[in-house]
Write a protein that holds these residues in place. Sequence first.
Motif, PDB file in Angstrom:
ATOM      1  N   THR A  88      16.343  14.541   1.267  1.00  0.00           N
ATOM      2  CA  THR A  88      16.771  13.182   0.926  1.00  0.00           C
ATOM      3  C   THR A  88      18.030  12.761   1.673  1.00  0.00           C
ATOM      4  O   THR A  88      18.701  11.809   1.292  1.00  0.00           O
ATOM      5  N   GLY A  89      18.358  13.461   2.753  1.00  0.00           N
ATOM      6  CA  GLY A  89      19.409  12.989   3.632  1.00  0.00           C
ATOM      7  C   GLY A  89      20.818  13.335   3.210  1.00  0.00           C
ATOM      8  O   GLY A  89      21.046  14.061   2.237  1.00  0.00           O
ATOM      9  N   ALA A  90      21.781  12.772   3.949  1.00  0.00           N
ATOM     10  CA  ALA A  90      23.180  13.173   3.826  1.00  0.00           C
ATOM     11  C   ALA A  90      24.066  12.136   3.150  1.00  0.00           C
ATOM     12  O   ALA A  90      25.276  12.348   3.046  1.00  0.00           O
ATOM     13  N   THR A  91      23.481  11.030   2.688  1.00  0.00           N
ATOM     14  CA  THR A  91      24.286   9.951   2.115  1.00  0.00           C
ATOM     15  C   THR A  91      23.715   9.532   0.768  1.00  0.00           C
ATOM     16  O   THR A  91      22.517   9.306   0.633  1.00  0.00           O
ATOM     17  N   GLU A  92      24.600   9.408  -0.204  1.00  0.00           N
ATOM     18  CA  GLU A  92      24.176   9.068  -1.557  1.00  0.00           C
ATOM     19  C   GLU A  92      23.873   7.592  -1.726  1.00  0.00           C
ATOM     20  O   GLU A  92      22.917   7.215  -2.399  1.00  0.00           O
ATOM     21  N   SER A  93      24.669   6.733  -1.124  1.00  0.00           N
ATOM     22  CA  SER A  93      24.633   5.301  -1.381  1.00  0.00           C
ATOM     23  C   SER A  93      23.310   4.645  -0.971  1.00  0.00           C
ATOM     24  O   SER A  93      22.944   4.685   0.218  1.00  0.00           O
ATOM     25  N   PRO A  94      22.603   4.009  -1.911  1.00  0.00           N
ATOM     26  CA  PRO A  94      21.359   3.317  -1.537  1.00  0.00           C
ATOM     27  C   PRO A  94      21.597   2.061  -0.715  1.00  0.00           C
ATOM     28  O   PRO A  94      20.674   1.587  -0.050  1.00  0.00           O
ATOM     29  N   SER A  95      22.804   1.511  -0.758  1.00  0.00           N
ATOM     30  CA  SER A  95      23.071   0.326   0.063  1.00  0.00           C
ATOM     31  C   SER A  95      23.287   0.708   1.525  1.00  0.00           C
ATOM     32  O   SER A  95      22.833  -0.001   2.434  1.00  0.00           O
ATOM     33  N   LYS A  96      23.958   1.827   1.754  1.00  0.00           N
ATOM     34  CA  LYS A  96      24.163   2.298   3.123  1.00  0.00           C
ATOM     35  C   LYS A  96      22.938   3.038   3.650  1.00  0.00           C
ATOM     36  O   LYS A  96      22.655   2.998   4.856  1.00  0.00           O
ATOM     37  N   PHE A  97      22.242   3.697   2.756  1.00  0.00           N
ATOM     38  CA  PHE A  97      21.135   4.582   3.144  1.00  0.00           C
ATOM     39  C   PHE A  97      19.985   4.371   2.154  1.00  0.00           C
ATOM     40  O   PHE A  97      19.821   5.125   1.196  1.00  0.00           O
ATOM     41  N   PRO A  98      19.179   3.331   2.341  1.00  0.00           N
ATOM     42  CA  PRO A  98      18.148   2.957   1.361  1.00  0.00           C
ATOM     43  C   PRO A  98      16.882   3.807   1.467  1.00  0.00           C
ATOM     44  O   PRO A  98      15.793   3.315   1.779  1.00  0.00           O
ATOM     45  N   LEU A  99      17.016   5.084   1.165  1.00  0.00           N
ATOM     46  CA  LEU A  99      15.890   5.994   1.355  1.00  0.00           C
ATOM     47  C   LEU A  99      14.763   5.706   0.377  1.00  0.00           C
ATOM     48  O   LEU A  99      13.599   5.638   0.772  1.00  0.00           O
ATOM     49  N   ARG A 100      15.080   5.571  -0.910  1.00  0.00           N
ATOM     50  CA  ARG A 100      14.004   5.353  -1.879  1.00  0.00           C
ATOM     51  C   ARG A 100      13.255   4.060  -1.595  1.00  0.00           C
ATOM     52  O   ARG A 100      12.018   4.021  -1.636  1.00  0.00           O
ATOM     53  N   ALA A 101      13.987   2.997  -1.300  1.00  0.00           N
ATOM     54  CA  ALA A 101      13.327   1.731  -1.000  1.00  0.00           C
ATOM     55  C   ALA A 101      12.424   1.855   0.225  1.00  0.00           C
ATOM     56  O   ALA A 101      11.319   1.308   0.263  1.00  0.00           O
ATOM     57  N   THR A 102      12.896   2.593   1.211  1.00  0.00           N
ATOM     58  CA  THR A 102      12.098   2.806   2.422  1.00  0.00           C
ATOM     59  C   THR A 102      10.848   3.601   2.117  1.00  0.00           C
ATOM     60  O   THR A 102       9.740   3.257   2.558  1.00  0.00           O
ATOM     61  N   VAL A 103      11.007   4.680   1.352  1.00  0.00           N
ATOM     62  CA  VAL A 103       9.855   5.526   1.009  1.00  0.00           C
ATOM     63  C   VAL A 103       8.855   4.754   0.160  1.00  0.00           C
ATOM     64  O   VAL A 103       7.633   4.849   0.371  1.00  0.00           O
ATOM     65  N   GLU A 104       9.351   3.983  -0.808  1.00  0.00           N
ATOM     66  CA  GLU A 104       8.442   3.207  -1.645  1.00  0.00           C
ATOM     67  C   GLU A 104       7.625   2.228  -0.807  1.00  0.00           C
ATOM     68  O   GLU A 104       6.418   2.060  -1.029  1.00  0.00           O
ATOM     69  N   GLN A 105       8.240   1.589   0.169  1.00  0.00           N
ATOM     70  CA  GLN A 105       7.495   0.669   1.026  1.00  0.00           C
ATOM     71  C   GLN A 105       6.458   1.413   1.857  1.00  0.00           C
ATOM     72  O   GLN A 105       5.340   0.930   2.049  1.00  0.00           O
ATOM     73  N   LEU A 106       6.811   2.594   2.324  1.00  0.00           N
ATOM     74  CA  LEU A 106       5.857   3.399   3.087  1.00  0.00           C
ATOM     75  C   LEU A 106       4.679   3.832   2.215  1.00  0.00           C
ATOM     76  O   LEU A 106       3.537   3.875   2.686  1.00  0.00           O
ATOM     77  N   LEU A 107       4.949   4.140   0.947  1.00  0.00           N
ATOM     78  CA  LEU A 107       3.865   4.504   0.029  1.00  0.00           C
ATOM     79  C   LEU A 107       2.933   3.316  -0.204  1.00  0.00           C
ATOM     80  O   LEU A 107       1.702   3.469  -0.191  1.00  0.00           O
ATOM     81  N   VAL A 108       3.499   2.146  -0.411  1.00  0.00           N
ATOM     82  CA  VAL A 108       2.684   0.947  -0.607  1.00  0.00           C
ATOM     83  C   VAL A 108       1.890   0.633   0.653  1.00  0.00           C
ATOM     84  O   VAL A 108       0.698   0.291   0.586  1.00  0.00           O
ATOM     85  N   ASP A 109       2.531   0.767   1.795  1.00  0.00           N
ATOM     86  CA  ASP A 109       1.832   0.508   3.053  1.00  0.00           C
ATOM     87  C   ASP A 109       0.653   1.461   3.227  1.00  0.00           C
ATOM     88  O   ASP A 109      -0.400   1.063   3.747  1.00  0.00           O
ATOM     89  N   HIS A 110       0.839   2.712   2.804  1.00  0.00           N
ATOM     90  CA  HIS A 110      -0.215   3.712   3.014  1.00  0.00           C
ATOM     91  C   HIS A 110      -1.331   3.601   1.979  1.00  0.00           C
ATOM     92  O   HIS A 110      -2.519   3.589   2.343  1.00  0.00           O
ATOM     93  N   TYR A 111      -0.965   3.535   0.707  1.00  0.00           N
ATOM     94  CA  TYR A 111      -1.965   3.597  -0.366  1.00  0.00           C
ATOM     95  C   TYR A 111      -2.407   2.220  -0.845  1.00  0.00           C
ATOM     96  O   TYR A 111      -3.476   2.094  -1.451  1.00  0.00           O
ATOM     97  N   GLY A 112      -1.601   1.203  -0.614  1.00  0.00           N
ATOM     98  CA  GLY A 112      -1.856  -0.117  -1.162  1.00  0.00           C
ATOM     99  C   GLY A 112      -1.066  -0.319  -2.442  1.00  0.00           C
ATOM    100  O   GLY A 112      -0.887   0.621  -3.228  1.00  0.00           O
ATOM    101  N   ALA A 113      -0.623  -1.544  -2.668  1.00  0.00           N
ATOM    102  CA  ALA A 113       0.209  -1.832  -3.838  1.00  0.00           C
ATOM    103  C   ALA A 113      -0.504  -1.511  -5.141  1.00  0.00           C
ATOM    104  O   ALA A 113       0.099  -1.023  -6.098  1.00  0.00           O
ATOM    105  N   GLY A 114      -1.805  -1.743  -5.181  1.00  0.00           N
ATOM    106  CA  GLY A 114      -2.557  -1.498  -6.405  1.00  0.00           C
ATOM    107  C   GLY A 114      -2.739  -0.031  -6.738  1.00  0.00           C
ATOM    108  O   GLY A 114      -3.003   0.315  -7.897  1.00  0.00           O
ATOM    109  N   GLN A 115      -2.588   0.849  -5.755  1.00  0.00           N
ATOM    110  CA  GLN A 115      -2.799   2.284  -5.965  1.00  0.00           C
ATOM    111  C   GLN A 115      -1.485   3.065  -6.105  1.00  0.00           C
ATOM    112  O   GLN A 115      -1.518   4.249  -6.440  1.00  0.00           O
ATOM    113  N   ARG A 116      -0.351   2.422  -5.863  1.00  0.00           N
ATOM    114  CA  ARG A 116       0.912   3.166  -5.884  1.00  0.00           C
ATOM    115  C   ARG A 116       1.119   3.899  -7.202  1.00  0.00           C
ATOM    116  O   ARG A 116       1.565   5.062  -7.217  1.00  0.00           O
ATOM    117  N   ALA A 117       0.786   3.282  -8.328  1.00  0.00           N
ATOM    118  CA  ALA A 117       1.004   3.904  -9.636  1.00  0.00           C
ATOM    119  C   ALA A 117       0.113   5.113  -9.864  1.00  0.00           C
ATOM    120  O   ALA A 117       0.371   5.911 -10.783  1.00  0.00           O
TER     121      ALA A 117
END
Length: 228
Positions: free
Chosen positions: A45-74
Amino acid sequence: NTDPAIQIHNYNANLIIMRQNKCIHYEAPFMYLIFGSEKALLIDTGATESPSKFPLRATVEQLLVDHYGAGQRANIELVVAHSHAHGDHIAGDGQFRGRSYTTLVGTGVSAVKKFFGIQSWPAQEVSYDLGGRILQIVPLPGHEASHIAVYDQQTGLLLTGDALYPGRLYIDDWTAYRSSVARLVAFMQDKAVSHVLGAHIELSSTPGVDYPIGSTFHPNEHDLPLTF
């Protein structure tokens, strides 16, 4: 610096390589997102805690939606695990803690053993199924006590964290490290390896020349993949 906070490389449709921007943190660790039919695995999960400087979760969530589709993410469990427990690989854990459809694996040896079902540490390799995609988990202490390697049968990628990468190798326990590397070599003897991918690049493309610790600019970097 105009590069994104997280650089994204689609190795193929089912595996993504991410790298933290060096100007956010000089370690610039690599992170890997592997897709199965039932689960996705994020390694580190990288070297920086701050989600504003390092938005890892937001990035990963978008990649999951892109891959599986918004309806399948859950319907997809995101498993967040680590190559090892050093701070530049776990700093972003808080972005995933307590989130829906997300399992955050602990960083100690006991937590890693329990989650992956490793009965005999570090002598036992185990399989972990993402749903139609089998990963091999190989204990690899030496650099750090809870270190693992991950072999992906689908791509032939061997992910080695900080145990093997193009740069300075820091060893905490030489006896454990030598044993780990010997076991890894033996384990991989009958397996097809496309690339060995670590978690950092610290070498230039000039043999034997590395960058000063703390450098935020790496012109003419060595390639990430190593031969095996």
